[in-house]
Design an enzyme around this catalytic site. Structure first.
Site, PDB file in Angstrom:
ATOM      1  N   SER A  29     -46.314 100.787 -51.535  1.00 43.11           N
ATOM      2  CA  SER A  29     -47.635 100.831 -52.096  1.00 43.11           C
ATOM      3  C   SER A  29     -48.622 101.221 -50.977  1.00 43.11           C
ATOM      4  O   SER A  29     -48.631 100.809 -49.936  1.00 43.11           O
ATOM      5  CB  SER A  29     -48.180  99.734 -52.984  1.00 43.11           C
ATOM      6  OG  SER A  29     -49.263  99.817 -53.285  1.00 43.11           O
ATOM      7  N   TYR A  86     -50.440  90.998 -53.285  1.00 45.24           N
ATOM      8  CA  TYR A  86     -49.647  92.201 -53.583  1.00 45.24           C
ATOM      9  C   TYR A  86     -49.337  93.044 -52.437  1.00 45.24           C
ATOM     10  O   TYR A  86     -48.339  93.349 -51.656  1.00 45.24           O
ATOM     11  CB  TYR A  86     -50.017  92.741 -54.718  1.00 45.24           C
ATOM     12  CG  TYR A  86     -49.217  94.332 -54.935  1.00 45.24           C
ATOM     13  CD1 TYR A  86     -48.105  94.207 -55.512  1.00 45.24           C
ATOM     14  CD2 TYR A  86     -49.921  95.425 -54.925  1.00 45.24           C
ATOM     15  CE1 TYR A  86     -47.386  95.280 -55.572  1.00 45.24           C
ATOM     16  CE2 TYR A  86     -49.501  96.612 -55.161  1.00 45.24           C
ATOM     17  CZ  TYR A  86     -48.029  96.824 -55.474  1.00 45.24           C
ATOM     18  OH  TYR A  86     -47.216  97.833 -55.646  1.00 45.24           O
TER      19      TYR A  86
END
Length: 268
Positions: free
Chosen positions: A144, A157
């Site tokens: 990501s 995350y």
């Protein structure tokens, strides 16, 4: 373009929807045989099943599951050439975004790392011997842009995905000389269920901003994230990059990160 994937064997995690579903469909259309891994079988994934696409139900939070689904490739198709570690995002039962570092508990952090990093570690550990048996292969990890531009949202995350980026570099350095290429694809915001499903990120942001889901997806989120293209990416756009990296056409590409982020990252 022929990606020369005919007959190659792939394992794709998080295959029931979004990016994973698009990757399964793309690899299958290119002639690969695919083990599609997900907790649930969606109608969209069921439509792809057949002689060359097999569903392997698994909960990757179970430490034994990643190794079991990788072994399934050898059982069904005689070996392994491609591993796509796509499963990630909120662990089962969690809701993102989280707006502060103070929000997630220790258990939340553990679950985030279990799902987004440790499951990948276990899948790679199981895959490497099978890839070496075939003289090499390729691993593509879906990370990501949050790993490279962390902020107040989703600190847990972002940290897990940063670990995945480091892992990819380390794996490439160790196993590249033995014929295993390892690359990372880092999507920015992609129009997947993570954003669009009931209670997903668009709904959470809408409630926080006093807006609505459609406005978040079309206007607010692109503005908040300063997306150069003005829109979220489509899953197929990420899948196309994954397929190219899985292909022998990318034979000299390893240890690299490819960004599909609508212009989210601005830094060099």
């Amino acid at each position: 373009m022929d990606l020369h994937l005919s007959g190659r064997v792939a394992v794709v995690t998080g295959a029931s929807k979004g990016i994973g579903l698009a990757v399964v469909g793309t690899l299958a259309r290119e002639g690969a045989r695919v083990i599609a891994v997900s907790r649930k079988l969606t109608p969209e994934l069921a439509a792809l099943l057949g002689a060359t696409v097999v569903h392997a139900p698994a909960d990757l939070m179970d430490p034994s599951a990643p190794g079991e689904v990788v072994a399934r490739a050898a059982e069904e198709f005689g070996g392994l050439d491609i591993l796509v570690n796509n499963a990630g995002g909120p662990p089962p039962g969690a809701t993102l975004p989280r707006f502060s570092f103070l929000t997630p508990t220790d258990d939340d952090w553990r679950a985030m790392f279990e799902f987004n990093l440790f499951a990948v570690v276990r899948a790679v550990r199981a895959a490497v011997p099978l890839l070496l048996e075939r003289g090499g292969g390729t691993i593509v990890n879906i990370s990501s842009t949050s790993a490279r531009q962390p902020g107040a949202l989703n600190a847990d995350y972002a940290a897990a995905k940063a670990g995945m980026n480091t892992l990819g570099k380390a794996l490439s350095e160790e196993f590249g000389p033995q014929g295993i290429r390892v690359n990372t694809v880092s999507p920015g915001p992609v129009r997947t269920a993570w954003w669009t499903e009931q209670g997903g990120a668009a709904d959470v942001i809408a409630a926080h901003a006093g807006s609505d889901r459609d406005s978040v997806l079309t206007t607010l989120a692109p503005q908040m994230m300063r997306l150069t293209t003005g829109r979220l990416a489509a899953p197929q756009q990420v899948a196309d990059v994954v397929a190219l990296l899985a292909s022998p056409l990318s034979a000299n590409t390893t240890g690299a990160e490819f960004v599909v982020d609508s212009g989210f990252l601005k830094e060099l």
